[in-house]
Design a protein around this motif. Structure first.
Motif, PDB file in Angstrom:
ATOM      1  N   ALA A  75       0.811  -1.215   0.000  1.00  0.00           N
ATOM      2  CA  ALA A  75       0.000   0.000   0.000  1.00  0.00           C
ATOM      3  C   ALA A  75       0.846   1.267   0.000  1.00  0.00           C
ATOM      4  CB  ALA A  75      -0.931   0.008   1.210  1.00  0.00           C
ATOM      5  N   ASN A  76       2.150   1.140   0.295  1.00  0.00           N
ATOM      6  CA  ASN A  76       2.982   2.338   0.419  1.00  0.00           C
ATOM      7  C   ASN A  76       4.190   2.350  -0.516  1.00  0.00           C
ATOM      8  OD1 ASN A  76       4.619   0.414   1.572  1.00  0.00           O
ATOM      9  ND2 ASN A  76       4.681   1.350   3.617  1.00  0.00           N
ATOM     10  N   GLY A  77       4.228   1.423  -1.484  1.00  0.00           N
ATOM     11  CA  GLY A  77       5.326   1.401  -2.439  1.00  0.00           C
ATOM     12  C   GLY A  77       6.607   0.776  -1.932  1.00  0.00           C
ATOM     13  N   MET A  78       6.583   0.215  -0.725  1.00  0.00           N
ATOM     14  CA  MET A  78       7.754  -0.416  -0.138  1.00  0.00           C
ATOM     15  C   MET A  78       7.591  -1.939  -0.133  1.00  0.00           C
ATOM     16  SD  MET A  78       9.816   2.080   0.855  1.00  0.00           S
ATOM     17  CE  MET A  78      10.847   1.372   2.145  1.00  0.00           C
ATOM     18  N   VAL A  79       8.729  -2.618  -0.191  1.00  0.00           N
ATOM     19  CA  VAL A  79       8.726  -4.060   0.058  1.00  0.00           C
ATOM     20  C   VAL A  79       8.723  -4.268   1.571  1.00  0.00           C
ATOM     21  CG1 VAL A  79       9.932  -6.240  -0.259  1.00  0.00           C
ATOM     22  CG2 VAL A  79      10.084  -4.464  -2.022  1.00  0.00           C
ATOM     23  N   ARG A  80       7.828  -5.123   2.038  1.00  0.00           N
ATOM     24  CA  ARG A  80       7.862  -5.503   3.454  1.00  0.00           C
ATOM     25  C   ARG A  80       7.764  -7.018   3.547  1.00  0.00           C
ATOM     26  NH1 ARG A  80       3.912  -4.606   8.714  1.00  0.00           N
ATOM     27  NH2 ARG A  80       5.475  -5.269  10.220  1.00  0.00           N
ATOM     28  N   VAL A  81       8.624  -7.600   4.355  1.00  0.00           N
ATOM     29  CA  VAL A  81       8.643  -9.045   4.549  1.00  0.00           C
ATOM     30  C   VAL A  81       8.597  -9.341   6.040  1.00  0.00           C
ATOM     31  CG1 VAL A  81       9.940 -11.177   4.222  1.00  0.00           C
ATOM     32  CG2 VAL A  81       9.954  -9.434   2.428  1.00  0.00           C
ATOM     33  N   VAL A  82       7.600 -10.114   6.434  1.00  0.00           N
ATOM     34  CA  VAL A  82       7.495 -10.601   7.807  1.00  0.00           C
ATOM     35  C   VAL A  82       7.606 -12.116   7.753  1.00  0.00           C
ATOM     36  CG1 VAL A  82       6.065 -10.803   9.860  1.00  0.00           C
ATOM     37  CG2 VAL A  82       6.064  -8.666   8.546  1.00  0.00           C
ATOM     38  N   ALA A  83       8.588 -12.664   8.439  1.00  0.00           N
ATOM     39  CA  ALA A  83       8.783 -14.112   8.507  1.00  0.00           C
ATOM     40  C   ALA A  83       8.576 -14.560   9.946  1.00  0.00           C
ATOM     41  CB  ALA A  83      10.175 -14.493   8.025  1.00  0.00           C
ATOM     42  N   ARG A  84       7.698 -15.530  10.119  1.00  0.00           N
ATOM     43  CA  ARG A  84       7.435 -16.077  11.451  1.00  0.00           C
ATOM     44  C   ARG A  84       7.981 -17.500  11.502  1.00  0.00           C
ATOM     45  NH1 ARG A  84       3.184 -12.902   9.890  1.00  0.00           N
ATOM     46  NH2 ARG A  84       2.531 -11.272  11.348  1.00  0.00           N
ATOM     47  N   LYS A  85       8.908 -17.713  12.422  1.00  0.00           N
ATOM     48  CA  LYS A  85       9.563 -19.011  12.548  1.00  0.00           C
ATOM     49  C   LYS A  85       9.008 -19.738  13.777  1.00  0.00           C
ATOM     50  CE  LYS A  85      13.688 -17.158  12.785  1.00  0.00           C
ATOM     51  NZ  LYS A  85      15.170 -17.074  12.888  1.00  0.00           N
ATOM     52  N   ARG A  86       8.702 -21.012  13.583  1.00  0.00           N
ATOM     53  CA  ARG A  86       8.186 -21.791  14.706  1.00  0.00           C
ATOM     54  C   ARG A  86       8.763 -23.199  14.645  1.00  0.00           C
ATOM     55  NH1 ARG A  86       4.599 -21.910  18.670  1.00  0.00           N
ATOM     56  NH2 ARG A  86       3.668 -23.907  19.244  1.00  0.00           N
ATOM     57  N   GLY A  87       9.228 -23.685  15.801  1.00  0.00           N
ATOM     58  CA  GLY A  87       9.739 -25.042  15.899  1.00  0.00           C
ATOM     59  C   GLY A  87       9.196 -25.745  17.120  1.00  0.00           C
ATOM     60  N   GLU A  88       8.764 -26.965  16.949  1.00  0.00           N
ATOM     61  CA  GLU A  88       8.284 -27.755  18.075  1.00  0.00           C
ATOM     62  C   GLU A  88       9.453 -28.409  18.811  1.00  0.00           C
ATOM     63  OE1 GLU A  88       5.291 -27.828  19.230  1.00  0.00           O
ATOM     64  OE2 GLU A  88       4.493 -26.547  17.635  1.00  0.00           O
ATOM     65  N   ARG A  89      10.407 -28.917  18.058  1.00  0.00           N
ATOM     66  CA  ARG A  89      11.562 -29.583  18.655  1.00  0.00           C
ATOM     67  C   ARG A  89      12.821 -28.725  18.559  1.00  0.00           C
ATOM     68  NH1 ARG A  89      11.898 -33.309  15.246  1.00  0.00           N
ATOM     69  NH2 ARG A  89      13.596 -32.401  14.043  1.00  0.00           N
TER      70      ARG A  89
END
Length: 269
Positions: free
Chosen positions: A63-77
């Motif tokens: 929406a603002n002309g920028m690249v945005r990356v959100v990465a959510r990392k999850r591990g059980e073990r």
């Protein structure tokens, strides 16, 4: 074709996830979740590329002309901090990779654009989910081994591939989508093809929507499913397999839809 097949490296920035609180960002157990957040700017016509191994990739219009990356990392073990997110900015755009610990006996993992670089993992259960905002006028490339790819509401060219997961694409540009295990659903808005377009699944359904004014040679096949189309194309049957053939408009590049065990649908919009 605006999507580059090769990239020249101009810079490599390693950005580790910033969340190191006693609890994860969602209040889960210590060491189970981490969040990575990055934003930057690329020029129109350049490419945002996400290279993942385990986890979904979702892309939408910025929406603002920028690249945005959100990465959510999850591990059980395994600890999510064992998987680092690396950003590579080039003259053709930006590539962002999930890099797992190096596998003994293999080349070290390295984040490079296109078909270069090295990504592998071994007995690491961390999953990384990417949410990406793509600026208007820019292209998107998304890949993961285990997970789905959703790239919707975009206006640039899109290439999406997964080993195991669904592909869902909608763009006013051109697109390609491929998966081994999952469905492929795509809607493209550009009628003039400057290259062949490929949509493939091993055992899922392939549904593609194209403009009524599309110019292309159509080639489709399924080993055991059905074929339906809104266009005056030929559908032939040999045993359990079916094939789709014909010319849209004045012809030109090939629009190919293939699955072994699923259905094929070519729709007009």
């Amino acid at each position: 074709m605006r999507l580059p097949r090769a990239f020249t490296i101009t810079a490599i920035a390693v950005l580790l996830a910033a969340c190191s609180d006693a609890t994860g960002p969602d209040g889960n157990e210590p060491g189970k979740t981490e969040r990575f957040d990055w934003s930057g700017q690329i020029a129109p016509g350049q490419t945002v590329e996400i290279r993942n191994i385990s986890g979904d990739v979702r892309a939408s219009q910025s929406a603002n002309g920028m690249v945005r990356v959100v990465a959510r990392k999850r591990g059980e073990r395994d600890d999510p901090s064992t998987v680092r997110i690396e950003v590579v900015e080039t003259g053709q755009g930006v590539t962002i990779c999930a890099l797992y610990p190096d596998v003994p006996g293999r080349e070290p993992n390295e984040c490079l654009p296109g078909l270069d670089g090295q990504q592998s993992s071994w007995r690491n259960d961390v999953e990384v989910t990417f949410d990406v905002e793509v600026p208007a006028g820019c292209d998107f490339v998304g890949g993961t081994l285990s997970g789905s790819i959703e790239a919707t509401g975009l206006d640039g060219d899109v290439v999406a591939g997964s080993l195991s997961g669904d592909i869902d694409i909608s763009t006013s540009g051109l697109a390609e989508g491929n998966t081994f295990y999952g469905d492929v659903t795509a809607s493209i808005g550009q009628a003039a093809m400057d290259r062949d377009l490929l949509f493939v699944s091993l055992n899922g359904n392939v549904t593609v929507r194209v403009p009524a004014s599309m110019n292309a040679e159509v080639w489709g096949s399924t080993g055991s499913g059905s074929i339906s189309t809104d266009f005056p194309l030929s559908i032939t049957r040999l045993g359990s397999s079916r094939q789709l053939r014909g010319t849209l408009g004045s012809g030109g590049h090939t629009l190919r839809l293939t699955t072994l065990e699923g259905d094929i649908a070519l729709r007009s919009h």
